[in-house]
Each structure stands twice: as C-alpha cells, then as structure tokens.
Scaffold this motif. Structure first.
Motif, short mmCIF file in Angstrom:
data_model
loop_
_atom_site.label_atom_id
_atom_site.label_comp_id
_atom_site.label_asym_id
_atom_site.label_seq_id
_atom_site.Cartn_x
_atom_site.Cartn_y
_atom_site.Cartn_z
N MET A 107 0.85 -1.17 0.00
CA MET A 107 0.00 0.00 0.00
C MET A 107 0.90 1.25 0.00
N PRO A 108 0.70 2.14 -0.97
CA PRO A 108 1.53 3.34 -1.01
C PRO A 108 1.19 4.28 0.15
N ALA A 109 2.21 4.99 0.61
CA ALA A 109 2.00 5.96 1.70
C ALA A 109 1.18 7.13 1.20
N LYS A 110 0.38 7.67 2.10
CA LYS A 110 -0.41 8.86 1.76
C LYS A 110 0.52 10.05 1.62
N PRO A 111 0.26 10.91 0.64
CA PRO A 111 1.10 12.10 0.52
C PRO A 111 0.91 13.01 1.74
N LEU A 112 1.96 13.69 2.12
CA LEU A 112 1.91 14.57 3.28
C LEU A 112 1.38 15.97 2.96
#
Length: 91
Positions: free
Chosen positions: A1-6
């Motif tokens: 799962m890709p990390a959520k953008p900050l």
C-alpha cells in the motif's frame, strides 16, 4: 500500500492560517491601515442596508466573510473572495 502524501494537511493548514490572517487584517483595519472613510460615506452607510460601520470595507461584512480556499494542490493554495458571485446576483 503506497504511503499517503503529506501535502494535503500541510497545504490545508496553510490555507486555514491565511484565512485567519485575512480575518485579523479586517479586525485591525488593514496592514498598513486603510484610509479612513469620508464623513459623507459614513452618513450614507447609516442610511443603507449595512451596519453603518465607519470601518473601511466592513459595512455589511459580506466581503470579510467571503474569503475561502477555492483550490488546494500539492503546489499551491488558492484563496479568493467569492464576493463576486454576490455582485452577479445583486439587484
């Protein structure tokens, strides 16, 4: 799962802080201070629909309340008055 953008919460916080700054600017009467209204303008305001305020740009409060975040991207936050839509519908 890709990390959520900050960037979304950071840019949203920036937009909220800018809206707070706009509100404070109205409370303080401008930065630098807006020129005072002429007596004739103040008298006309007291006969119209507004509050009769002697503060520049604050007779009805519509302009002050109209600023909002209209676009939020990774690169920028757009804040603009939506007041122009009120003018389009005024009679």
């Amino acid at each position: 799962m890709p990390a959520k953008p900050l960037w979304p919460p950071v840019m949203k916080a920036w937009g909220v802080e800018t809206l707070r700054w706009i509100d404070e600017t109205f409370k303080e009467g401008g930065r630098p201070a807006w020129a005072p209204l002429k007596p004739s303008t103040i008298a006309a305001r007291r006969q119209g629909k507004g509050s009769g305020s002697a503060q520049p740009l604050q007779n009805t409060g519509a302009l002050r309340a109209s600023f909002d975040v209209t676009e939020l991207t990774e690169a920028h936050v757009t804040i603009e008055p939506v007041f122009h839509s009120m003018l389009d519908t005024a009679t």
